[in-house]
Design an enzyme around this catalytic site. Structure first.
Site, mmCIF file in Angstrom:
data_model
loop_
_atom_site.group_PDB
_atom_site.id
_atom_site.type_symbol
_atom_site.label_atom_id
_atom_site.label_comp_id
_atom_site.label_asym_id
_atom_site.label_seq_id
_atom_site.Cartn_x
_atom_site.Cartn_y
_atom_site.Cartn_z
ATOM 1 N N GLY A 9 -10.856 -3.365 -59.565
ATOM 2 C CA GLY A 9 -10.583 -4.000 -60.858
ATOM 3 C C GLY A 9 -11.683 -4.964 -61.251
ATOM 4 C CB ALA A 10 -15.340 -4.729 -60.708
ATOM 5 C CB THR A 94 2.618 -10.197 -57.926
ATOM 6 O OG1 THR A 94 2.227 -10.371 -59.299
ATOM 7 C CG2 THR A 94 1.910 -11.244 -57.073
ATOM 8 C CB ALA A 116 -1.099 -13.913 -50.295
ATOM 9 C CG ASN A 118 -0.809 -18.970 -55.592
ATOM 10 O OD1 ASN A 118 -1.791 -19.556 -55.193
ATOM 11 N ND2 ASN A 118 -0.293 -19.158 -56.804
ATOM 12 C CG PHE A 119 -5.108 -15.400 -52.198
ATOM 13 C CD1 PHE A 119 -5.359 -15.111 -50.869
ATOM 14 C CD2 PHE A 119 -4.526 -14.416 -52.984
ATOM 15 C CE1 PHE A 119 -5.062 -13.866 -50.328
ATOM 16 C CE2 PHE A 119 -4.223 -13.167 -52.468
ATOM 17 C CZ PHE A 119 -4.489 -12.886 -51.130
ATOM 18 C CG HIS A 148 1.821 -17.316 -64.460
ATOM 19 N ND1 HIS A 148 3.006 -17.682 -63.868
ATOM 20 C CD2 HIS A 148 0.877 -17.354 -63.490
ATOM 21 C CE1 HIS A 148 2.780 -17.930 -62.587
ATOM 22 N NE2 HIS A 148 1.501 -17.733 -62.329
ATOM 23 C CG HIS A 149 -2.278 -15.182 -68.045
ATOM 24 N ND1 HIS A 149 -2.112 -13.831 -68.269
ATOM 25 C CD2 HIS A 149 -2.481 -15.313 -66.714
ATOM 26 C CE1 HIS A 149 -2.220 -13.170 -67.135
ATOM 27 N NE2 HIS A 149 -2.443 -14.047 -66.165
ATOM 28 C CE LYS A 152 2.535 -13.714 -62.773
ATOM 29 N NZ LYS A 152 1.624 -12.849 -61.987
ATOM 30 C CB THR A 159 3.562 -18.067 -56.880
ATOM 31 O OG1 THR A 159 2.266 -17.489 -56.700
ATOM 32 C CG2 THR A 159 3.587 -19.452 -56.246
#
Length: 259
Positions: A9-10, A94, A116, A118-119, A148-149, A152, A159
């Site tokens: 997904g660069a 997620t 995860a 959330n990082f 969130h934005h 999303k 999270t």
């Protein structure tokens, strides 16, 4: 030692952040960047290639870890390709359903897989304390609000679900006590855990747990002001995971391990 990373997904928001983060570090380098619709030729000087060739490119570029923040379906495909190539995978995507999670866990039998929601290191600190706060305030009401934005897709956020599991474990209840928003005649019942998901603008991410009762309240809040926070944690995770045995990991394992 420089860990050779592959970024999926660069051209997306997190893909770009990951490439930028890696460019600022000496311990990692991006040797492969792919996108399912490679309409952008390069991101920060890193060539973007067709995701259809991902498996072959992993081997050709000798990637040592994959970092994925795409979508549930594509993420499973990327991780399965990584497992086939013997490359560890870090997953920040997620919104997985049970079948997709099973597929990721199956891949972890062949290679290390770290998933995860959330990082951010601050979120991990929040997860470490929220259960104690709730346990120490029995009978108090608990509400969670996450923002969130507007792009999303999943709600509540991954999270938020992690936080809710900590709350539920502390209370000894299941997810059937969650109340998602309220409308009309909706009095609060003892033991309810309110959950509210806001989507607006370009908010990076905010989570607040409110614990209230006995004429007092405790608020535990984490606010991410830049996606760079998540990118830094994910790159840390990739560098760490490249040295692990196959198995299932989370971000807490990274923070607990040698830095």
């Amino acid at each position: 030692m420089t860990v050779r990373l592959a970024v999926t997904g660069a051209t997306g928001r997190m893909g770009r952040e990951l490439i930028a983060e890696a460019a600022d570090r000496d311990d990692v380098s991006v040797v492969l960047a792919v996108n399912r619709d490679p309409d952008v030729e390069a991101v920060d000087g890193v060539a973007v290639e067709d995701a259809a060739d991902f498996g072959d490119l992993l081997a050709a570029r000798e990637a040592e870890a994959v970092v994925d923040f795409t979508g549930p379906e594509s993420s499973v495909a990327y991780v399965e390709a990584a497992a086939d190539a013997g490359v560890p995978a870090v997953v920040g995507t997620t919104g997985f359903d049970d079948g997709q999670l099973d597929a990721l866990r199956e891949a972890s039998e062949a290679v290390p897989v770290l998933k995860a929601a959330n990082f951010a290191r601050g979120v991990q600190a929040l997860l470490d304390v929220v259960g104690d706060a709730v346990a120490n305030l029995p009978g108090y009401d608990v509400e969670l609000v996450e923002t969130h934005h507007n792009a999303k897709r999943d709600a509540p956020s991954g999270t938020a679900k992690s936080i809710l599991r900590e709350v539920e474990d502390a209370r000894g209840v299941g997810d059937d006590r969650r109340v998602h928003g309220r409308e009309g005649e909706a009095p609060r019942e003892d033991g309810d855990i309110g959950v509210h998901a806001l989507r607006a603008g370009d908010v990076t991410g905010e989570h607040e747990v409110l614990v209230a009762g006995n004429h007092e309240e405790v608020r535990l809040t984490h606010r991410a002001e830049s996606r760079g926070v998540f990118a830094a944690g994910a790159v840390d995770a990739a560098a760490w995971l490249s040295q692990q045995e196959s198995g299932w990991y989370d971000f807490g394992d990274v923070l607990e391990g040698p830095q």
